[in-house]
Design an enzyme around this catalytic site. Sequence first.
Site, PDB file in Angstrom:
ATOM      1  CD  GLU A 113      -4.769  -8.226   7.178  1.00  0.00           C
ATOM      2  OE1 GLU A 113      -5.691  -7.618   6.616  1.00  0.00           O
ATOM      3  OE2 GLU A 113      -3.716  -7.670   7.571  1.00  0.00           O
TER       4      GLU A 113
ATOM      5  CG  ASP B 124       0.104  -5.432   4.211  1.00  0.00           C
ATOM      6  OD1 ASP B 124      -0.554  -4.836   3.350  1.00  0.00           O
ATOM      7  OD2 ASP B 124      -0.429  -5.982   5.206  1.00  0.00           O
TER       8      ASP B 124
ATOM      9  CG  HIS C 202      -6.441  -6.682   1.784  1.00  0.00           C
ATOM     10  ND1 HIS C 202      -6.127  -6.073   0.609  1.00  0.00           N
ATOM     11  CD2 HIS C 202      -5.430  -6.373   2.642  1.00  0.00           C
ATOM     12  CE1 HIS C 202      -4.977  -5.416   0.748  1.00  0.00           C
ATOM     13  NE2 HIS C 202      -4.534  -5.585   1.977  1.00  0.00           N
TER      14      HIS C 202
ATOM     15  CG  HIS D 150      -1.705  -1.234   1.407  1.00  0.00           C
ATOM     16  ND1 HIS D 150      -3.021  -1.297   1.054  1.00  0.00           N
ATOM     17  CD2 HIS D 150      -1.375  -2.469   1.867  1.00  0.00           C
ATOM     18  CE1 HIS D 150      -3.486  -2.517   1.299  1.00  0.00           C
ATOM     19  NE2 HIS D 150      -2.505  -3.253   1.791  1.00  0.00           N
TER      20      HIS D 150
END
Length: 347
Positions: free
Chosen positions: A210, A288, A207, A25
């Site tokens: 998670e 990430d 996503h 990100h």
Amino acid sequence: MTLPAHDTDLRHWLRKLPKAELHVHIEGTLEPELMFDLARRNGLSLPWPDVQAVRNAYRFTDLQSFLDLYYAGAGVLCTEQDFHDLAMAWLQRARADGVVHAEIMFDPQTHTSRGIPIKVVFAGLASALRQARQDWGLSSGLLLSFLRHLSEREAMDTLEAALPLREAYQDLWIGVGLDSAERDNPPEKFARVFTRCGELGFHRVAHAGEEGPAGYVRQALEILNVERIDHGVRSSEDPELLQELIHRQIPLTVCPLSNLKLGVVERLEDHNLARMLRAGACITLNSDDPAYFGGYLLDNYVAAARALELSHDELVTLMANSLRASFLPAADKSRLLDQLAARVGQA
Ligand code: HPA
Ligand code: ZN
């Protein structure tokens, strides 16, 4: 072949091998030093007195405790130059780690909600990505990610606001993603906007699994028709689902240090990525939000290799998977895979 005993030698070997970063990100690459520089430049104050205080605050208990800080930090990003500087700082580190291709998520809603026009975000990121492609041959794509704690209507509005820019950024804007707070925000909430993105010809990732259950991975596949799952580590709780992921070779973009820092796993030694890889799943390693989780791409490779006793061949497979799982054209993938094989042979 055995792995180098010292981390510096292992890093040196890993660095030379071509690999892709598929789960990063851009807002999560904001280092505290740049955060303070940008706050100063934009006349904004931060809730921390200095860089060390920010770093001290990076003690997360779960995804939400991280997201609260991550959104606060992103508040310093205001101008095209800010987004350019953010992306350029990350690209330099990625290049140093031997990243040859990156597919980068960005969260326009984090910025438009503060009155920053979406075109400012696109323009700043794009100028850095194009410069990296031109100067270093580091290719990249952008995945516009919807914030799942907000409504589907807001996601749709964001897509509509971005679409007029598609032509200007057709070399970069390759797809869409889904991120932010997973619990109680199932993929099915975004069924219509992902259907529309599919019709528009965008690649789709989300996503899932998670913090959320394996059922969310299934929803992402069946309802959102995603081509990759970001994280997906809880897929192994449903053996039938894991078998399907293996059979279809749906990539899971796993982020070991993120999972450790957010308490998805208690110890890296307990991470299931090696078991899933050995069972035949298409696992890739990624960083990430590297500025928040204490490690860029090579740090993730080294930490996973040591904790899980990954072999030389398994590390090569992880790098090959990252190239295969990318949205690069087939010819580029095979060129990079050939390059990887040649360099492994030379080592
Ligand atoms: N999960 C969900 N949303 C996110 C993450 C993450 O790991 N990083 C940035 N946004
Ligand atoms: Zn993520």
